[in-house]
Design a protein around this motif. Structure first.
Motif, PDB file in Angstrom:
ATOM      1  N   ASN A  82      -8.458  -4.064  -3.767  1.00  0.00           N
ATOM      2  CA  ASN A  82      -8.542  -5.441  -3.095  1.00  0.00           C
ATOM      3  C   ASN A  82      -8.193  -6.503  -4.158  1.00  0.00           C
ATOM      4  N   THR A  83      -8.805  -6.383  -5.261  1.00  0.00           N
ATOM      5  CA  THR A  83      -8.602  -7.571  -6.506  1.00  0.00           C
ATOM      6  C   THR A  83      -6.994  -7.386  -6.637  1.00  0.00           C
ATOM      7  N   VAL A  84      -6.474  -6.154  -7.000  1.00  0.00           N
ATOM      8  CA  VAL A  84      -5.141  -6.271  -7.375  1.00  0.00           C
ATOM      9  C   VAL A  84      -4.200  -6.917  -6.203  1.00  0.00           C
ATOM     10  N   LEU A  85      -4.305  -6.731  -4.826  1.00  0.00           N
ATOM     11  CA  LEU A  85      -3.619  -7.280  -3.818  1.00  0.00           C
ATOM     12  C   LEU A  85      -3.759  -8.601  -3.658  1.00  0.00           C
ATOM     13  N   ASP A  86      -5.176  -9.256  -4.063  1.00  0.00           N
ATOM     14  CA  ASP A  86      -5.302 -10.604  -4.139  1.00  0.00           C
ATOM     15  C   ASP A  86      -4.482 -11.108  -4.985  1.00  0.00           C
ATOM     16  N   GLU A  87      -4.467 -10.590  -6.248  1.00  0.00           N
ATOM     17  CA  GLU A  87      -3.785 -11.164  -7.405  1.00  0.00           C
ATOM     18  C   GLU A  87      -2.115 -11.324  -7.043  1.00  0.00           C
ATOM     19  N   LYS A  88      -1.779 -10.465  -6.222  1.00  0.00           N
ATOM     20  CA  LYS A  88      -0.301 -10.445  -5.934  1.00  0.00           C
ATOM     21  C   LYS A  88       0.184 -11.121  -4.682  1.00  0.00           C
ATOM     22  N   GLY A  89      -1.030 -11.467  -3.955  1.00  0.00           N
ATOM     23  CA  GLY A  89      -0.773 -12.275  -2.834  1.00  0.00           C
ATOM     24  C   GLY A  89      -0.395 -11.299  -1.664  1.00  0.00           C
ATOM     25  N   MET A  90      -0.639 -10.095  -1.787  1.00  0.00           N
ATOM     26  CA  MET A  90      -0.364  -9.146  -0.785  1.00  0.00           C
ATOM     27  C   MET A  90      -1.520  -8.676   0.145  1.00  0.00           C
ATOM     28  N   THR A  91      -1.101  -8.350   1.618  1.00  0.00           N
ATOM     29  CA  THR A  91      -2.197  -7.862   2.301  1.00  0.00           C
ATOM     30  C   THR A  91      -2.110  -6.401   2.353  1.00  0.00           C
ATOM     31  N   MET A  92      -3.316  -5.918   3.041  1.00  0.00           N
ATOM     32  CA  MET A  92      -3.265  -4.394   2.859  1.00  0.00           C
ATOM     33  C   MET A  92      -2.165  -3.955   4.258  1.00  0.00           C
ATOM     34  N   ALA A  93      -1.936  -4.642   5.204  1.00  0.00           N
ATOM     35  CA  ALA A  93      -0.820  -4.306   6.002  1.00  0.00           C
ATOM     36  C   ALA A  93       0.485  -4.469   5.231  1.00  0.00           C
ATOM     37  N   GLU A  94       1.016  -5.406   4.542  1.00  0.00           N
ATOM     38  CA  GLU A  94       1.961  -5.443   3.583  1.00  0.00           C
ATOM     39  C   GLU A  94       2.142  -4.148   2.898  1.00  0.00           C
ATOM     40  N   LEU A  95       0.841  -3.861   2.073  1.00  0.00           N
ATOM     41  CA  LEU A  95       0.917  -2.501   1.298  1.00  0.00           C
ATOM     42  C   LEU A  95       1.266  -1.530   2.063  1.00  0.00           C
ATOM     43  N   ARG A  96       0.674  -1.378   3.223  1.00  0.00           N
ATOM     44  CA  ARG A  96       0.644  -0.132   4.132  1.00  0.00           C
ATOM     45  C   ARG A  96       2.200   0.092   4.328  1.00  0.00           C
ATOM     46  N   LYS A  97       3.238  -1.118   4.660  1.00  0.00           N
ATOM     47  CA  LYS A  97       4.394  -1.051   5.243  1.00  0.00           C
ATOM     48  C   LYS A  97       5.294  -0.564   3.863  1.00  0.00           C
ATOM     49  N   ALA A  98       4.990  -1.441   2.720  1.00  0.00           N
ATOM     50  CA  ALA A  98       5.845  -1.216   1.383  1.00  0.00           C
ATOM     51  C   ALA A  98       5.493   0.286   1.005  1.00  0.00           C
ATOM     52  N   ALA A  99       4.533   0.847   0.954  1.00  0.00           N
ATOM     53  CA  ALA A  99       4.266   2.092   0.352  1.00  0.00           C
ATOM     54  C   ALA A  99       4.344   3.339   1.619  1.00  0.00           C
TER      55      ALA A  99
END
Length: 69
Positions: free
Chosen positions: A9-26
């Motif tokens: 969650n910390t890394v996602l905040d730093e990169k300005g990314m949401t869990m939903a965006e991560l789910r799609k990208a990965a």
């Protein structure tokens, strides 16, 4: 044995990314994202894809929590 994905969650905040965006990208299944939220074990394959998308290392997104003795 337990794990924590609070670092994710910390890394996602730093990169300005949401869990939903991560789910799609990965290309992560919704039920696997639930496992992240519940701090449950996920496969190494999924962790590798997350690390690739975030340009990070396992230690950046997951923390091992030993059992109390």
């Amino acid at each position: 044995m337990a794990v924590s994905y609070n670092k994710l969650n910390t890394v996602l905040d730093e990169k300005g990314m949401t869990m939903a965006e991560l789910r799609k990208a990965a290309d992560i299944a919704p039920n696997t994202m639930t496992r992240f939220r519940k701090n449950q074990i996920v496969s190494t394959d999924v962790l590798c894809r997350v690390c690739e998308v975030l340009n990070s290392d396992f230690g950046d997104i997951i923390e091992y929590i030993p059992d109390e003795q």
